[in-house]
Design an enzyme around this catalytic site. Structure first.
Site, short mmCIF file in Angstrom:
data_model
loop_
_atom_site.label_atom_id
_atom_site.label_comp_id
_atom_site.label_asym_id
_atom_site.label_seq_id
_atom_site.Cartn_x
_atom_site.Cartn_y
_atom_site.Cartn_z
N GLU A 93 -6.68 3.83 -5.65
CA GLU A 93 -7.91 4.04 -4.88
C GLU A 93 -8.54 5.33 -5.37
OE1 GLU A 93 -9.73 4.80 -0.41
OE2 GLU A 93 -7.72 5.46 -0.89
N HIS A 114 -11.16 -2.20 4.32
CA HIS A 114 -10.95 -1.79 5.72
C HIS A 114 -11.60 -0.45 6.05
CE1 HIS A 114 -8.19 0.48 3.38
NE2 HIS A 114 -7.84 1.21 4.42
N ASP A 115 -12.33 0.12 5.10
CA ASP A 115 -12.93 1.44 5.33
C ASP A 115 -14.45 1.41 5.40
OD1 ASP A 115 -10.53 2.90 5.34
OD2 ASP A 115 -10.51 3.08 3.16
N ASP A 171 -2.96 4.70 -2.38
CA ASP A 171 -3.93 5.33 -1.49
C ASP A 171 -4.34 6.70 -2.05
OD1 ASP A 171 -5.09 5.12 1.33
OD2 ASP A 171 -4.09 7.07 1.46
N ASP A 188 0.86 -1.17 0.00
CA ASP A 188 0.00 0.00 0.00
C ASP A 188 0.91 1.23 0.00
OD1 ASP A 188 -2.24 1.69 0.48
OD2 ASP A 188 -3.19 0.13 1.68
C1 GLC Z 1 -7.64 5.77 2.22
C2 GLC Z 1 -7.50 4.60 3.13
C3 GLC Z 1 -8.01 5.01 4.49
C4 GLC Z 1 -7.18 6.17 4.99
C5 GLC Z 1 -7.14 7.30 3.99
C6 GLC Z 1 -6.06 8.28 4.31
O1 GLC Z 1 -8.95 6.11 1.99
O2 GLC Z 1 -8.17 3.49 2.61
O3 GLC Z 1 -7.99 3.94 5.39
O4 GLC Z 1 -7.71 6.64 6.20
O5 GLC Z 1 -6.90 6.86 2.70
O6 GLC Z 1 -4.80 7.74 4.03
#
Ligand code: GLC
Ligand code: CA
Length: 566
Positions: A293, A353-354, A234, A132
């Site tokens: 993402e 995980h979100d 990310d 990641d």
């Molecule tokens: C992404 C991750 C999340 C994190 C955010 C900031 O959305 O999936 O878990 O809090 O980025 O890095």
């Protein structure tokens, strides 16, 4: 020759039941280009949240050796790659998504040697490893930021986004923070504001500054040289912000962040060129991969970031938000189908995980029938399936009281928002006190249902969700049509029934899913009804194919997957 034969077969059997916007020409391209197995396209990717997966040294936090000990489990499950949520040194304000050193491993997860061993052991089992990369922001404890905030003259000053306020009490513009409140924080020692899209402890990097860009691209090379197979980027489409720092337009919403249209703080056009530069680096190595993402952008935007000279994939999160109905699920499957599929490869995500777990969104109590339907859908669609740890045993979200919360979002907004801890509780390996995850009280509470819902129990039960996932992965692995064949809807009704074909030149797979609790029948045309079907998967102990007079009966919440040779 092969391509022509394929189209010929399609036409002969009348297998283009209705148009999905794909021309015969597109289909030819697909067969022509996609003849070799590619791990990231044809395989299944499993997300590990290392903190909550397996704790090898009894400190209540999952770690790399813990993951190592579960590689055989993952190999038996049949996954082709693991994506590790961040394992770099981090003060854990956002549990690893606030990075303090991009070139190291946080000691709580292990050492660099442990990481190399994990990489080797995973590779030995044919499992690729995806890291990641959190490159939109760092931790405020990162040495770069400590330097940057120390004085306006510091060489690292421009590594972050520092601005004068409109006046001493008002930030440079109206941008907000995803985690609540303003996106700007005033730093009294130098009299300027810095921008943080997430927590104040996560200052955004200044990607417009050449040394930052160079450093970031080095990070890719550093991990690629170690043999890492790919990256999950990310919030990658937030790297660039408007160069004039214009105010975002307002819209209706409760919190500041949700009350704005993210025109100027997100998804700026400059990203496209960078995505191409990243791809060039990846392509210097063999079979490396990046999935972005896509944040604050829809699947149409996700598509634009992908392609032969761009990212391999960008997340399409529509399935994360789909309600429980055949029509809603089918809708999520159809967008990518209208595209030139040789250039854009879809992915399908039901958990991460979100977000609340699919088992909590769809499961009725502790029943798993619906989860089998959802799993069958996810794993028979065209596009790379992403699984999230615990999904395969139907882990439910944990309910916590205020003092048990760990996620900054939950801690700030509870009870208005509970945050993301729900889907991050420790993996349920067995029924022991700490679910086989750890020998001590874990960093986040174990779900009380672990006493019966756990890997050990499900491995012993041939009807379990875990066995069903294993079966689906195995079936997908053995079928080229399921990996990369065309997706052809047969029919769906608004609530209950969804049915579609996956086809390549040699095989046809028919997937029939009953989303409802009552029996239904799927009507088949003569071309389909009269085929020589083999039963691949049934979630209801169906012993034979069971097509009678052109009808395929399905019991409540049944999954039925059939295959025939063309
Ligand atoms: C992404 C991750 C999340 C994190 C955010 C900031 O959305 O999936 O878990 O809090 O980025 O890095
Ligand atoms: Ca540990």
């Amino acid at each position: 020759m092969k391509d022509i034969a394929f189209v010929d077969i399609l036409l002969r059997f009348g297998f283009i039941p209705f148009s999905t916007g794909m021309s015969a020409r597109t289909q030819i391209i697909e067969v022509g280009v996609m003849s070799d197995w590619l791990w990231w396209r044809d395989g299944v990717i499993y997300q590990i949240y290392p903190r909550s997966f397996a704790d090898s040294n009894g400190d209540g936090i999952g770690d790399l050796n813990g993951i190592m000990g579960k590689l055989d489990y993952l190999a038996d499950l049949g996954v082709d790659a693991i994506w590790l949520s961040p394992i770099y040194p981090s003060p854990d304000v956002d549990f690893g998504y606030d990075v303090a050193d991009y070139y190291g491993i946080d000691p709580k997860y292990g050492s660099m040697d442990d990481f190399h061993r994990l990489l080797d052991e995973a590779h030995a089992r044919g499992i690729r490893v995806i890291m990641d990369l959190v490159l939109n922001h760092t931790s405020d404890q990162h040495p770069w930021f400590i330097q940057s905030r120390s004085s306006r003259e510091n060489p690292y000053r421009d590594w972050y986004i520092w601005r004068d306020g409109r006046n001493p009490h008002s930030p440079p513009n109206n941008w907000g923070s995803v985690f609540g409140g303003r996106g700007w924080k005033f730093d009294p020692s130098t009299g300027q504001w810095y921008y943080h899209m997430f927590a104040p402890q996560q200052p955004d990097l200044n990607w417009r500054y050449e040394p930052v860009r160079q450093e970031m691209l080095n990070i890719f090379r550093y991990w690629l040289d170690k043999g890492v197979d790919g990256f999950r980027l990310d919030v990658f489409n937030e790297y660039f912000k408007d160069d004039q720092f214009r105010d975002n337009p307002w819209k209706l919403g409760i919190r500041r962040f949700e009350s704005q249209k993210h025109v100027y703080d997100a998804d700026r056009p400059e990203m496209m060129e960078l995505v191409e530069a990243i791809r060039l680096i990846l392509d210097e190595y063999s079979q490396r991969y990046a999935v972005g993402e896509t944040y604050l952008a829809d699947e149409k935007r996700a598509v634009e970031f992908t392609g032969l000279s761009r990212l391999h994939a960008a997340f399409d999160f529509s399935l994360l938000h789909s309600k429980w109905s055949a029509a809603s699920f089918m809708k999520t499957a159809q967008y990518w189908d209208t595209l030139n599929i040789a250039d854009h490869w879809p992915n399908n995500v039901m958990n991460n995980h979100d977000n609340p777990r699919s088992a909590s969104r769809y499961g009725r109590g502790e029943k798993d029938e619906r989860l089998k339907v959802a799993a069958a859908f996810l794993l028979t669609l065209r596009g790379t399936p992403f699984l999230y740890q615990g999904e395969e045993i139907g882990m439910r979200d944990i309910h916590l009281n205020a003092s048990e919360l760990r996620d900054p979002v939950g801690k700030k907004y509870w009870p208005l928002k509970v945050g993301r801890d729900g889907c991050r509780s420790p993996m349920q390996w067995d029924g022991s006190e700490f679910s086989g995850f750890s020998s001590v009280k874990p960093w986040l509470k174990v779900h009380p249902n672990h006493t019966f819902r756990n890997v050990e129990n499900q491995l012993q039960d041939p009807e379990s969700l875990l066995h069903f996932y294993r079966k689906l992965l195995q079936v997908r692995k053995s079928s080229k049509a399921l990996q990369r064949g065309m997706f052809q809807p047969i029919t769906f009704d608004p609530q209950r029934l969804a049915a579609y074909l996956r086809q390549d030149d040699s095989e046809t797979v028919l997937v029939a899913l009953n989303f409802g609790r009552r029996k239904v029948r799927l009507g088949l045309g003569p071309d389909l009804a009269n085929r020589d079907w083999e039963l691949l998967v049934s979630s209801k102990n169906r012993s034979a194919v069971g097509i009678k007079n052109r009808w395929l009966p399905l019991s409540g919440e049944e999954v039925c997957i059939l295959k025939s040779w063309n």
